[in-house]
Design a protein around this motif. Structure first.
Motif, PDB file in Angstrom:
ATOM      1  N   THR A 137       0.830  -1.215   0.000  1.00 15.60           N
ATOM      2  CA  THR A 137       0.000   0.000   0.000  1.00 15.60           C
ATOM      3  C   THR A 137       0.856   1.253   0.000  1.00 15.60           C
ATOM      4  N   LEU A 138       1.897   1.257   0.834  1.00 24.33           N
ATOM      5  CA  LEU A 138       2.794   2.415   0.864  1.00 24.33           C
ATOM      6  C   LEU A 138       3.488   2.596  -0.486  1.00 24.33           C
ATOM      7  N   GLY A 139       3.916   1.466  -1.077  1.00 29.09           N
ATOM      8  CA  GLY A 139       4.528   1.551  -2.398  1.00 29.09           C
ATOM      9  C   GLY A 139       3.565   2.069  -3.453  1.00 29.09           C
ATOM     10  N   SER A 140       2.302   1.665  -3.346  1.00 26.75           N
ATOM     11  CA  SER A 140       1.296   2.131  -4.301  1.00 26.75           C
ATOM     12  C   SER A 140       1.073   3.638  -4.188  1.00 26.75           C
ATOM     13  N   LEU A 141       1.080   4.156  -2.962  1.00 24.31           N
ATOM     14  CA  LEU A 141       0.917   5.592  -2.770  1.00 24.31           C
ATOM     15  C   LEU A 141       2.078   6.364  -3.389  1.00 24.31           C
ATOM     16  N   VAL A 142       3.283   5.817  -3.247  1.00 21.21           N
ATOM     17  CA  VAL A 142       4.447   6.459  -3.874  1.00 21.21           C
ATOM     18  C   VAL A 142       4.299   6.464  -5.393  1.00 21.21           C
ATOM     19  N   LEU A 146       4.207   9.740  -7.905  1.00 20.73           N
ATOM     20  CA  LEU A 146       5.178   9.887  -8.979  1.00 20.73           C
ATOM     21  C   LEU A 146       4.490   9.933 -10.341  1.00 20.73           C
ATOM     22  N   ALA A 147       3.455   9.126 -10.522  1.00 21.49           N
ATOM     23  CA  ALA A 147       2.720   9.147 -11.785  1.00 21.49           C
ATOM     24  C   ALA A 147       2.008  10.475 -11.977  1.00 21.49           C
ATOM     25  N   ALA A 148       1.479  11.050 -10.894  1.00 19.50           N
ATOM     26  CA  ALA A 148       0.817  12.355 -10.988  1.00 19.50           C
ATOM     27  C   ALA A 148       1.816  13.439 -11.387  1.00 19.50           C
ATOM     28  N   VAL A 149       3.005  13.378 -10.796  1.00 24.39           N
ATOM     29  CA  VAL A 149       4.040  14.355 -11.154  1.00 24.39           C
ATOM     30  C   VAL A 149       4.437  14.202 -12.621  1.00 24.39           C
ATOM     31  N   VAL A 173      -4.520   9.837 -12.342  1.00 27.09           N
ATOM     32  CA  VAL A 173      -3.733   8.651 -12.006  1.00 27.09           C
ATOM     33  C   VAL A 173      -4.624   7.573 -11.392  1.00 27.09           C
ATOM     34  N   VAL A 174      -5.484   7.961 -10.472  1.00 26.87           N
ATOM     35  CA  VAL A 174      -6.374   6.990  -9.824  1.00 26.87           C
ATOM     36  C   VAL A 174      -7.282   6.329 -10.855  1.00 26.87           C
ATOM     37  N   VAL A 175      -7.862   7.128 -11.735  1.00 27.60           N
ATOM     38  CA  VAL A 175      -8.753   6.591 -12.762  1.00 27.60           C
ATOM     39  C   VAL A 175      -7.991   5.676 -13.721  1.00 27.60           C
ATOM     40  N   THR A 176      -6.768   6.029 -14.030  1.00 28.50           N
ATOM     41  CA  THR A 176      -5.982   5.246 -14.980  1.00 28.50           C
ATOM     42  C   THR A 176      -5.467   3.957 -14.358  1.00 28.50           C
ATOM     43  N   GLY A 205      -0.383  -4.503 -12.433  1.00 25.88           N
ATOM     44  CA  GLY A 205       0.345  -5.118 -11.327  1.00 25.88           C
ATOM     45  C   GLY A 205      -0.230  -4.737  -9.979  1.00 25.88           C
ATOM     46  N   LEU A 206      -0.719  -3.501  -9.858  1.00 23.86           N
ATOM     47  CA  LEU A 206      -1.306  -3.055  -8.592  1.00 23.86           C
ATOM     48  C   LEU A 206      -2.531  -3.875  -8.225  1.00 23.86           C
TER      49      LEU A 206
END
Length: 236
Positions: A137-142, A146-149, A173-176, A205-206
């Motif tokens: 979960t922590l990795g997913s938030l990172v 990063l994807a948003a940036v 990012v969330v939608v994608t 993968g997520l």
């Protein structure tokens, strides 16, 4: 039979399950527009009867348990309370909050958890894999940030009204990543589209990783339970 086992009789369990489902059906029907007054009265009476029976069940469980305070604040104790509390609160609060309290009646569905062993196995699987799930979960938030940036720097100049900030990009990012694809925000530059392809691959993968973690935990718990049952049967 001991008092604490009375509510676990097959007949009582069957009646309880029927009342839960019946209450959910009545709740759904109650949302229909233009119901006849007779139907409204029937639904109100049904709600009163169901809540009365669940109240008796809740009080009986408190009476029959040894550690009453522990039961009241336990998960199942809170679920049983949630199943009846909105009905009583709705009679003593401002009517403008009545709609919200009626939605809380859906908490009655949680009472089904008491009678499903599969839910117990699922809860044990989550507990077994909680460290792996926390790290993931922590990795997913990172990855989300990063994807948003990344998409912000690719698309902000081309679509300043869509990708106005990192926060707007987070929605994309969330939608994608969840592969929902509402289509309200999408990249138009070549770099943004290539970046989106990479994000989509990560999104697959997520979804797959936590599914595999929980599935392996469920398999381990089921194998352990079967081993225990086999050893008990062999001892007999």
């Amino acid at each position: 039979m001991k008092p604490e086992n009375l509510l676990d009789r097959p007949l009582i369990v069957g009646v309880t399950l029927f009342l839960i489902l019946y209450s959910v059906v009545c709740f759904s029907i109650d949302t229909l527009p233009d119901l006849r007054p007779a139907v409204r009265r029937f639904l109100d009476i049904s709600e009163t009867v169901v809540v009365g029976l669940f109240t008796l069940e809740y009080l009986y469980r408190i009476y029959s348990t040894e550690n009453r305070l522990r039961f009241v604040f336990s998960f199942y104790g809170l679920v049983d309370l949630l199943a009846i509390l909105p009905f009583y609160l709705a009679t003593s609060v401002d009517l403008r909050t009545l709609r919200l309290l009626r939605l809380l009646r859906l908490g009655r569905v949680l009472k089904l958890l008491r009678y499903r062993l599969a839910f117990d196995r699922f809860a044990k699987a989550i507990a077994m894999a909680k460290e792996e799930l926390l790290v993931f979960t922590l990795g997913s938030l990172v990855v989300l940030f990063l994807a948003a940036v990344g998409i912000y720097y690719f698309e902000h100049a081309a679509q300043p009204d869509k990708f106005r900030s990192i926060f707007d990009s987070l929605w994309w990012v969330v939608v994608t990543l969840t592969t929902v694809g509402y289509g309200d925000i999408y990249p138009i530059t070549l770099g943004g589209r290539l970046f989106t392809f990479c994000v989509l691959m990560i999104g697959l993968g997520l979804v797959a990783v936590p599914t595999g973690i929980i599935a392996s935990s469920l398999s381990a718990i089921r194998a352990k339970q079967e081993e225990i049952a086999s050893s008990l049967s062999s001892d007999d």
